[in-house]
Design a protein around this motif. Structure first.
Motif, short mmCIF file in Angstrom:
data_model
loop_
_atom_site.label_atom_id
_atom_site.label_comp_id
_atom_site.label_asym_id
_atom_site.label_seq_id
_atom_site.Cartn_x
_atom_site.Cartn_y
_atom_site.Cartn_z
N ARG A 159 0.82 -1.22 0.00
CA ARG A 159 0.00 0.00 0.00
C ARG A 159 0.85 1.27 0.00
NH1 ARG A 159 -2.62 1.38 4.08
NH2 ARG A 159 -4.26 2.47 2.98
N ARG A 160 2.06 1.18 0.54
CA ARG A 160 2.89 2.37 0.67
C ARG A 160 3.24 2.94 -0.71
NH1 ARG A 160 7.26 4.45 -0.55
NH2 ARG A 160 7.61 2.58 -1.81
N ARG A 161 3.19 4.27 -0.81
CA ARG A 161 3.54 4.95 -2.06
C ARG A 161 4.44 6.14 -1.75
NH1 ARG A 161 1.29 1.00 -3.42
NH2 ARG A 161 -0.41 0.73 -4.91
N THR A 162 5.34 6.44 -2.68
CA THR A 162 6.12 7.68 -2.60
C THR A 162 5.28 8.81 -3.15
OG1 THR A 162 8.23 6.51 -2.79
CG2 THR A 162 8.20 8.84 -3.40
N HIS A 163 5.27 9.95 -2.44
CA HIS A 163 4.51 11.12 -2.86
C HIS A 163 5.47 12.13 -3.49
CE1 HIS A 163 1.04 13.68 -2.97
NE2 HIS A 163 1.64 14.63 -2.26
N ARG A 164 5.03 12.86 -4.49
CA ARG A 164 5.90 13.82 -5.18
C ARG A 164 5.19 15.15 -5.39
NH1 ARG A 164 6.84 8.80 -7.63
NH2 ARG A 164 8.98 8.02 -7.27
N ALA A 165 4.53 15.64 -4.36
CA ALA A 165 3.84 16.93 -4.46
C ALA A 165 3.62 17.45 -3.04
CB ALA A 165 2.51 16.76 -5.20
N GLY A 166 2.79 18.49 -2.92
CA GLY A 166 2.48 19.03 -1.61
C GLY A 166 1.49 18.14 -0.87
N PHE A 167 1.31 18.46 0.41
CA PHE A 167 0.39 17.71 1.25
C PHE A 167 -0.81 18.59 1.62
CE2 PHE A 167 4.49 15.60 2.18
CZ PHE A 167 4.14 14.30 1.83
N THR A 168 -1.82 17.96 2.16
CA THR A 168 -2.95 18.71 2.68
C THR A 168 -2.54 19.38 3.99
OG1 THR A 168 -3.84 16.95 4.06
CG2 THR A 168 -4.46 16.92 1.73
N ASP A 169 -3.43 20.22 4.52
CA ASP A 169 -3.14 20.90 5.78
C ASP A 169 -3.42 20.03 7.00
OD1 ASP A 169 -2.22 23.28 4.68
OD2 ASP A 169 -4.24 24.07 4.43
N LEU A 170 -3.88 18.82 6.79
CA LEU A 170 -4.12 17.94 7.93
C LEU A 170 -2.79 17.66 8.64
CD1 LEU A 170 -6.62 15.42 6.30
CD2 LEU A 170 -7.14 17.22 7.96
N PRO A 171 -2.74 17.81 9.95
CA PRO A 171 -1.45 17.71 10.66
C PRO A 171 -0.98 16.28 10.84
CG PRO A 171 -3.22 18.07 12.22
CD PRO A 171 -3.86 18.14 10.85
N VAL A 172 0.33 16.15 10.99
CA VAL A 172 0.92 14.89 11.41
C VAL A 172 1.03 14.95 12.94
CG1 VAL A 172 2.95 13.39 11.30
CG2 VAL A 172 2.25 14.69 9.29
N PRO A 173 0.32 14.08 13.65
CA PRO A 173 0.31 14.18 15.11
C PRO A 173 1.71 14.04 15.73
CG PRO A 173 -1.41 12.71 14.33
CD PRO A 173 -0.53 13.00 13.16
N ASP A 174 1.95 14.81 16.78
CA ASP A 174 3.24 14.72 17.48
C ASP A 174 3.50 13.31 17.99
OD1 ASP A 174 3.74 17.38 17.00
OD2 ASP A 174 3.02 18.06 18.97
N ARG A 175 2.43 12.66 18.44
CA ARG A 175 2.59 11.30 18.95
C ARG A 175 3.09 10.37 17.86
NH1 ARG A 175 -2.25 7.75 21.83
NH2 ARG A 175 -1.00 5.85 22.23
N LEU A 176 2.60 10.54 16.64
CA LEU A 176 3.06 9.71 15.54
C LEU A 176 4.52 10.02 15.21
CD1 LEU A 176 2.66 7.68 13.28
CD2 LEU A 176 1.67 9.50 11.88
N LEU A 177 4.89 11.30 15.23
CA LEU A 177 6.29 11.66 14.96
C LEU A 177 7.22 11.00 15.98
CD1 LEU A 177 6.11 15.44 14.00
CD2 LEU A 177 6.73 13.52 12.51
N ARG A 178 6.81 11.01 17.24
CA ARG A 178 7.65 10.37 18.27
C ARG A 178 7.77 8.87 17.99
NH1 ARG A 178 4.70 13.99 21.61
NH2 ARG A 178 3.26 12.32 22.25
N ALA A 179 6.69 8.27 17.53
CA ALA A 179 6.74 6.84 17.19
C ALA A 179 7.66 6.58 16.01
CB ALA A 179 5.33 6.34 16.90
#
Length: 328
Positions: free
Chosen positions: A119-139
């Motif tokens: 399922r994983r894909r490489t992205h090659r453009a901008g992202f939406t404004d939906l945030p990446v949670p800090d908890r996920l970043l720590r993980a």
């Protein structure tokens, strides 16, 4: 000793999983050999970028990502992977050997990551404004650390601008370098092509929207009106910028960086987060050394990426198992 059909089936499934790993320009620079109960992962030097990857660093990062997939596949199918990384100095293309060890029960984490491999894909453009949670970043930081690498989210606006500007400068320099441009063009696929490697024309937007700060993308279209039309109108966020580093910069560190990269990418994918890669500056020794000293506390940058949420999921292009596997 004769190998059981069950073990052979497990190893073949591991090869299939390995083939889904990310690699620079989707070069897929690997091949596999099943010899009885052992699986060998080899780097395919014919697929290495002669100009952009003279040392083979990016090739081995890709092979490391493939190795992580192999490990997950064996665990998901009930076997402890017994791995030897770079086991023979006289065979530099031999990245690892893997055997299916004792029976183990796959845990929820293994099953979750294994389910994300295709399922994983490489992205090659901008992202939406939906945030990446800090908890996920720590993980994700923890995931990279478990494989011997360090993920460094860039929280400073100044450092983010520096990375964006260096990426842009490196891309501008590459655009003026005809041999380097032709090397990238070798891995760009026109619409309707039948190749199962490289970057397809649907793998990047036809008219990418500018992010702030803007991270330059590769010029895969190379003057042609190629690209997909799925870029969302609101995909203008840079996302979270991060650098993957290692303490040393030797071949084992590159393999470890690839395993760390794939582990964090699969975990991110399981939580709806994609990654865009920017390796242009890391292909220039002077810029890479600058980043090491100024932004990475002396550690060695192995990957620059942006993490974010996108609703885009382009089709994947992968070589069939028969093209990457030799059974003896």
């Amino acid at each position: 000793m004769e190998t059981s059909p069950e073990i052979t089936s497990v190893l073949r499934a591991a090869v299939e999983a390995g083939g889904w790993a990310p690699s620079v320009h989707n070069t897929q620079p690997w091949s596999f050999v099943i010899d009885g109960p052992e699986l060998a992962l080899r780097a395919d030097d014919e697929r290495r970028l002669r100009l952009g990857d003279a040392t083979g660093r990016q090739m081995l990062i890709g092979c490391g990502a493939a190795l992580l997939n192999v490990r997950l596949a064996l665990r998901a199918r009930g076997h402890e992977p017994v791995v030897r990384v770079l086991p023979d100095p006289d065979r530099p293309v031999l990245v690892a050997t893997v055997r299916a060890g004792r029976a183990v029960a796959a845990d929820d984490d293994t099953r979750s990551l294994y389910a994300e491999i295709e399922r994983r894909r490489t992205h090659r453009a901008g992202f939406t404004d939906l945030p990446v949670p800090d908890r996920l970043l720590r993980a994700l930081v923890a995931r990279a650390g478990s494989e011997g690498a360090h993920l460094r989210p860039v929280t400073s606006e100044t450092e983010t601008r520096i990375l964006a500007q260096i990426t842009g400068a490196a891309q501008d320099a590459l655009s003026r370098d005809r041999p380097a441009g032709l090397e990238v063009a070798r891995w760009a696929r026109p619409p309707g092509g039948s190749r199962t490697d490289g970057v397809p024309a649907t793998g990047y937007p036809r008219e990418p929207r500018t992010t702030r700060p803007h991270f330059a993308q590769r010029d895969y279209a190379h003057g042609h009106p190629w690209g997909g039309d799925d870029d969302q109108f609101f995909s203008t966020s840079t996302g979270v910028v991060a650098i993957l580093t290692t303490g040393d910069d030797l071949r084992p560190d590159w393999v470890a960086a690839g395993q760390a990269l794939q582990r964090l990418l699969l975990h991110a994918c399981a939580h709806g987060v994609s990654a865009a890669f920017h390796t242009q500056a890391l292909e220039n020794p002077h810029l890479r050394a600058f980043l090491s000293e100024e932004l990475c506390a002396g550690e060695h940058p192995q990957m620059i990426m942006r993490l974010g949420v996108t609703f885009d999921r382009p089709a994947a292009v992968r070589r069939p198992v028969g093209d990457i596997l030799d059974e003896r």
